[in-house]
Design an enzyme around this catalytic site. Sequence first.
Site, PDB file in Angstrom:
ATOM      1  N   HIS A 145       0.830  -1.207   0.000  1.00 45.30           N
ATOM      2  CA  HIS A 145       0.000   0.000   0.000  1.00 45.30           C
ATOM      3  C   HIS A 145       0.863   1.254   0.000  1.00 45.30           C
ATOM      4  CE1 HIS A 145      -3.277  -2.734   1.086  1.00 45.30           C
ATOM      5  NE2 HIS A 145      -4.109  -1.756   0.739  1.00 45.30           N
ATOM      6  N   LYS A 149      -0.908   4.912   4.631  1.00 46.96           N
ATOM      7  CA  LYS A 149      -1.850   3.979   5.257  1.00 46.96           C
ATOM      8  C   LYS A 149      -1.510   3.812   6.729  1.00 46.96           C
ATOM      9  CE  LYS A 149      -3.926  -0.614   4.778  1.00 46.96           C
ATOM     10  NZ  LYS A 149      -5.258  -0.113   5.114  1.00 46.96           N
TER      11      LYS A 149
HETATM   12  P1  NAP Z   1      -7.257   9.401   4.312  1.00 50.17           P
HETATM   13  O1  NAP Z   1      -6.987  10.047   2.986  1.00 50.17           O
HETATM   14  O2  NAP Z   1      -6.316   9.626   5.448  1.00 50.17           O
HETATM   15  O3  NAP Z   1      -8.746   9.824   4.730  1.00 50.17           O
HETATM   16  C1  NAP Z   1      -9.274   9.656   6.020  1.00 50.17           C
HETATM   17  C2  NAP Z   1     -10.057  10.917   6.301  1.00 50.17           C
HETATM   18  O4  NAP Z   1     -10.810  10.754   7.500  1.00 50.17           O
HETATM   19  C3  NAP Z   1      -9.117  12.120   6.517  1.00 50.17           C
HETATM   20  O5  NAP Z   1      -9.564  13.198   5.729  1.00 50.17           O
HETATM   21  C4  NAP Z   1      -9.281  12.383   8.022  1.00 50.17           C
HETATM   22  O6  NAP Z   1      -9.080  13.745   8.358  1.00 50.17           O
HETATM   23  C5  NAP Z   1     -10.716  11.966   8.217  1.00 50.17           C
HETATM   24  N1  NAP Z   1     -11.099  11.793   9.612  1.00 50.17           N
HETATM   25  C6  NAP Z   1     -10.323  11.577  10.708  1.00 50.17           C
HETATM   26  N2  NAP Z   1     -11.096  11.480  11.815  1.00 50.17           N
HETATM   27  C7  NAP Z   1     -12.369  11.640  11.404  1.00 50.17           C
HETATM   28  C8  NAP Z   1     -13.635  11.680  12.073  1.00 50.17           C
HETATM   29  N3  NAP Z   1     -13.721  11.525  13.407  1.00 50.17           N
HETATM   30  N4  NAP Z   1     -14.763  11.887  11.345  1.00 50.17           N
HETATM   31  C9  NAP Z   1     -14.697  12.051  10.011  1.00 50.17           C
HETATM   32  N5  NAP Z   1     -13.528  12.043   9.310  1.00 50.17           N
HETATM   33  C10 NAP Z   1     -12.388  11.830  10.000  1.00 50.17           C
HETATM   34  O7  NAP Z   1      -7.375   7.816   4.125  1.00 50.17           O
HETATM   35  P2  NAP Z   1      -7.935   7.003   2.872  1.00 50.17           P
HETATM   36  O8  NAP Z   1      -6.821   6.549   2.013  1.00 50.17           O
HETATM   37  O9  NAP Z   1      -9.079   7.740   2.267  1.00 50.17           O
HETATM   38  O10 NAP Z   1      -8.475   5.708   3.611  1.00 50.17           O
HETATM   39  C11 NAP Z   1      -9.541   5.785   4.558  1.00 50.17           C
HETATM   40  C12 NAP Z   1      -9.814   4.392   5.091  1.00 50.17           C
HETATM   41  O11 NAP Z   1     -10.316   3.574   4.036  1.00 50.17           O
HETATM   42  C13 NAP Z   1      -8.578   3.669   5.649  1.00 50.17           C
HETATM   43  O12 NAP Z   1      -8.942   2.910   6.774  1.00 50.17           O
HETATM   44  C14 NAP Z   1      -8.181   2.754   4.503  1.00 50.17           C
HETATM   45  O13 NAP Z   1      -7.494   1.602   4.941  1.00 50.17           O
HETATM   46  C15 NAP Z   1      -9.540   2.390   3.953  1.00 50.17           C
HETATM   47  N6  NAP Z   1      -9.583   1.928   2.579  1.00 50.17           N
HETATM   48  C16 NAP Z   1     -10.516   0.997   2.292  1.00 50.17           C
HETATM   49  C17 NAP Z   1     -10.678   0.549   1.009  1.00 50.17           C
HETATM   50  C18 NAP Z   1     -11.740  -0.467   0.731  1.00 50.17           C
HETATM   51  O14 NAP Z   1     -11.911  -0.877  -0.418  1.00 50.17           O
HETATM   52  N7  NAP Z   1     -12.492  -0.874   1.734  1.00 50.17           N
HETATM   53  C19 NAP Z   1      -9.866   1.044  -0.015  1.00 50.17           C
HETATM   54  C20 NAP Z   1      -8.920   2.006   0.299  1.00 50.17           C
HETATM   55  C21 NAP Z   1      -8.803   2.462   1.593  1.00 50.17           C
HETATM   56  P3  NAP Z   1      -7.569  14.234   8.723  1.00 50.17           P
HETATM   57  O15 NAP Z   1      -6.679  13.788   7.615  1.00 50.17           O
HETATM   58  O16 NAP Z   1      -7.733  15.697   8.812  1.00 50.17           O
HETATM   59  O17 NAP Z   1      -7.232  13.557  10.026  1.00 50.17           O
END
Ligand code: NAP
Length: 255
Positions: A145, A149
Amino acid sequence: MMIKVIISGFKGRMGSTAVDMVNNDPELELAALIDPYTTEKEVDGIPVFNDKADVLGVAADVWVDFTIPDVAYANTKFAIEHNICPVVGTTGFTEAQISELIDLSQSKKIGGLIAPNFAIGAILVMEFAQKAAQYFPDVEIIELHHDKKKDAPSGTAVKTAELIKETRTYKKQGAADEVETLPGARGAEFDGMRIHSVRLPGLVAHQEVIFGANGEGLTLRHDSYDRVSFMGGVNLGIKKVVNLDTLVYGLEHLL
Ligand code: NAP
């Protein structure tokens, strides 16, 4: 009838891709957006909130969650308690949390989905790996990844290992007298098999499941090159959960 969707984590990589997906589907409508730190009060007429409790006055059918492992359990529980169907991509749930949320959804008769991977190719790799493990008990999972992550190993790797465990005859892999001269060199152990996590800039989400046997090997590999690869699964999840009365773990249950 339009399905009204809340997106929690809408400023993140996955959340912002999900906003575009909802905006491009005439059957879906954004109801609210959540991010803890933003100062915006609305985006293109859609209300923006900092705290989940603030969305309580908003009419919504589905809660899409792409946040961080620390808050995803509380968010999912909150959605179910308030009769909003969760579609959760955030990873890092424990087995106990998942079964607790399934129980809660059943007592409230609320549909939902927690999917460690929304990409169809990744689901197929898990299915093929489960079949291969019947014949090849020696297996190592390598998940790769991007370096932002937060959790390791990936939810997909854990789910793959759980599925393999159901068909594989237990075996503690590697030499009986194996020694790690650098701690962690052999990766994490799950039911006698090993999981390795690679984190590098430039990667999105990738996984290899490598089987080895006498004189032969089998490698299954899936690559998500772009986050758009997950959106078909998120879209399907949104449309299916509104007609369910339980939360399910894994997109394969809805295909
Ligand atoms: P990311 O870019 O870091 O996005 C996470 C977002 O959530 C950030 O904008 C963060 O804000 C925000 N956040 C933090 N605390 C929060 C709260 N209490 N309420 C609402 N928003 C909040 O990460 P990402 O790459 O999008 O991934 C997000 C998640 O999805 C991870 O767990 C990843 O492993 C997962 N994922 C899943 C799949 C799937 O197919 N299921 C695919 C890819 C990723 P700040 O940055 O300001 O803290």
